[in-house]
Design an enzyme around this catalytic site. Structure first.
Site, PDB file in Angstrom:
ATOM      1  N   SER A  74     -10.141  -0.373   6.759  1.00  0.00           N
ATOM      2  CA  SER A  74      -9.517  -0.292   5.432  1.00  0.00           C
ATOM      3  C   SER A  74      -8.799  -1.541   4.945  1.00  0.00           C
ATOM      4  CB  SER A  74      -8.553   0.886   5.387  1.00  0.00           C
ATOM      5  OG  SER A  74      -9.279   2.066   5.227  1.00  0.00           O
ATOM      6  N   LYS A 114       0.865  -1.184   0.000  1.00  0.00           N
ATOM      7  CA  LYS A 114       0.000   0.000   0.000  1.00  0.00           C
ATOM      8  C   LYS A 114       0.901   1.233   0.000  1.00  0.00           C
ATOM      9  CE  LYS A 114      -3.887   2.064   2.571  1.00  0.00           C
ATOM     10  NZ  LYS A 114      -4.839   1.891   3.703  1.00  0.00           N
ATOM     11  N   SER A 154      -9.777   2.082   2.594  1.00  0.00           N
ATOM     12  CA  SER A 154      -8.855   2.823   1.780  1.00  0.00           C
ATOM     13  C   SER A 154      -7.818   1.950   1.061  1.00  0.00           C
ATOM     14  CB  SER A 154      -8.112   3.844   2.637  1.00  0.00           C
ATOM     15  OG  SER A 154      -7.315   3.199   3.616  1.00  0.00           O
TER      16      SER A 154
HETATM   17  N1  GLN Z   1     -13.460   4.368   5.884  1.00  0.00           N
HETATM   18  C1  GLN Z   1     -12.868   4.781   7.116  1.00  0.00           C
HETATM   19  C2  GLN Z   1     -12.414   6.224   7.023  1.00  0.00           C
HETATM   20  O1  GLN Z   1     -12.647   6.811   6.018  1.00  0.00           O
HETATM   21  C3  GLN Z   1     -11.722   3.890   7.486  1.00  0.00           C
HETATM   22  C4  GLN Z   1     -10.467   4.188   6.750  1.00  0.00           C
HETATM   23  C5  GLN Z   1      -9.295   3.366   7.197  1.00  0.00           C
HETATM   24  O2  GLN Z   1      -9.429   2.342   7.865  1.00  0.00           O
HETATM   25  N2  GLN Z   1      -8.106   3.859   6.886  1.00  0.00           N
HETATM   26  O3  GLN Z   1     -11.867   6.774   7.919  1.00  0.00           O
END
Ligand code: GLN
Length: 492
Positions: free
Chosen positions: A178, A79, A154
């Protein structure tokens, strides 16, 4: 060999050891697939072909000499939130479009030390804020199961790359879902470890008390191999926990499910917005686990309604503090011709950050401001404690807790949900991060549009081995995790 991308990590490891193929052949195979198939999926931000081939040659030499690690020569994708020395690390942001880290994240360094070959860096929502990967400065990534759909976020690039067979395994990070939600949307297995199990050093910070790295792969067994490499104490991360690491591969067993007490939270299955197909597939998977010897126990998690508001206060508050370092002075984007220092800060930040990141910085700064700190931030911290206690109470009576990973399957790119609608989609994943618990997503079937559905199992602290073993045994008795998206069937 045209089907090297079909092999599991164990098969790849054995094939390399027995010299059935070399790491160079395997790496070239993946690079070729990326060149032919990724223009449709758009999972990679950066492909590091030259370096990958050099790493492959080094792994081949170690394999030949007979002193290679179990994963030596196996490719992976990182990532683009993990710092990689000498290779661009963007966190999906214009702010870091030109950022080359002078050091490796611990996760990256550990992968290198084990001889894994880095194919490149994969796309993500900007600074990991989002659930679709559409918030990336570099554009949206497609879901390999339906190219007009989001892969989740994400860590959407990680999920899409593995689901399209453009990498056998990938790293992801999970601040509020995410790893689990994109794994669910793309039909993969993804593990969010206990907070403190995987080092955050060199992992670009979103919300530091919630951020945790972990593996994304086709199966629990493949995740276990990557966990063996990345888990462990790191003195460079002050919240990394100094506790023995399991041999996650050796501990995989076929006896995790018999007698296992699985908690089914009443509140989770009555959530408005829970898709009927998702509910049905998750319930079928629980029935299957019951047939395999698990005991299903209805439980209460009374704080469910507080998850979304609590997370969406604490995460932006921490983000507003973490992201204050991007000021246009030392590194990252700098605006043209600033008038004065204030203008430099203002324009660098408003031109360098995307809309969602700016929204969160504003919310977080507001929640931390003098007049509102107690009313919002301190209150959210208290509720966070209650959420954790809710789980600890549940674990007095059950071994793991079952839930969907997401209320829906993958939706269309450009569906343009309002921020609140988007945040509600995180209802099943946020509490795990607020409590610091480990949780895993496993694919358990498809909806009416042939899109993958995921089951989430939440464990008590340090139960990574148990979670991997439960899913491993489930996967030995079912074949959902072996299903491939049509695009993954294409040969390069
Ligand atoms: N969708 C969640 C957010 O927007 C989680 C994102 C994540 O785990 N990095 O914060």
């Amino acid at each position: 060999m045209t089907d090297l991308h079909r092999l599991s990590i164990r098969e790849l490891s054995e094939g390399l050891k027995q010299a059935q193929f070399s790491s160079r052949e395997l790496t070239e195979h993946y690079l070729k697939r990326i060149a032919h198939i990724d223009p449709k999926v758009k999972s990679y931000v950066t492909v590091t072909a030259e370096q990958a081939l050099a790493e492959a040659d080094a792994a081949d030499a170690a394999l030949k000499a007979g002193h290679a690690h179990a994963l030596a020569g196996i490719p992976l994708a990182h990532k683009d939130i993990f710092c990689t020395q000498g290779i661009k690390t963007t966190a999906g942001s214009k702010m870091l479009d030109n950022f080359i880290s002078p050091y490796d994240a611990t996760v990256v360094a550990k992968a290198k030390a084990a001889g894994l070959v880095t194919l490149g860096k994969v796309n993500m929502d900007e600074f990991a804020m989002g659930s679709t990967s559409e918030n990336s400065y570099f554009g949206a990534t497609s879901n390999p199961w339906a190219l007009d759909r989001v892969p989740g976020g994400s860590s959407g690039g990680s999920a899409a790359a593995v689901a399209a067979d453009l990498a056998p395994i990938a790293t992801g990070t999970d601040t509020g879902g995410s790893i689990r939600q994109p794994a669910s949307f793309c039909g993969l297995t993804g593990l969010k470890p206990t907070y403190g199990r995987v080092s955050r050093f060199g992992m670009i910070a979103y919300a530091s008390s919630l951020d945790q790295g972990g593996p994304m792969a086709r199966s629990a067994a493949d995740c276990a191999y990557l966990m063996n490499v990345i888990a462990g104490h790191d003195s460079k991360d002050s919240t990394s926990v100094n506790k023995d690491v399991d041999d996650y591969v050796a501990k995989l067993n076929g006896t995790a499910v018999k007698g296992l007490r699985i908690g089914i939270p009443k509140q989770y299955f009555n959530v408005a917005g829970l898709d009927a197909d998702v509910k049905a597939r998750v319930e079928e998977s629980l029935k299957k686990l019951e047939e395999m010897g698990a005991i299903l126990v209805e439980i209460d998690l009374n704080m469910t309604e507080a998850y979304v508001p609590t997370y969406y206060l604490i995460a932006p508050a921490e983000a507003s503090s973490n992201l204050s370092r991007y000021d246009g002075v030392r590194y990252g984007y700098r605006c043209d011709n600033p008038k004065d220092i204030l203008d430099l800060y203002k324009r660098s930040r408003s031109e360098g950050f995307g809309a969602e990141v700016q929204r969160r910085i504003l919310i977080g700064t507001y929640a931390l401001s003098a007049g509102y700190y107690d009313a919002y931030y301190v209150k959210a911290q208290k509720v966070r404690r209650l959420i954790q206690q809710d789980f600890l109470k549940a674990f007095e009576n059950v071994d793991v807790i079952a839930a969907p990973s997401a209320p829906t399957t993958a939706y269309k790119i450009g569906a343009n949900l309002s921020p609140n609608e988007m945040y509600l989609g995180d209802i099943y994943t946020l509490a795990v991060n607020l409590a610091g618990l480990p949780a895993i997503n496993a694919p358990v079937g498809f909806d009416k549009d042939s899109l993958p559905v995921g089951l989430q199992l939440i464990g008590n602290y340090w139960s990574e081995s148990q979670l991997l073993s439960i899913v491993h045994q489930y996967q030995q008795n079912t074949d959902w995790h072996t299903k491939r998206a049509a695009i993954a069937e294409e040969n390069a």
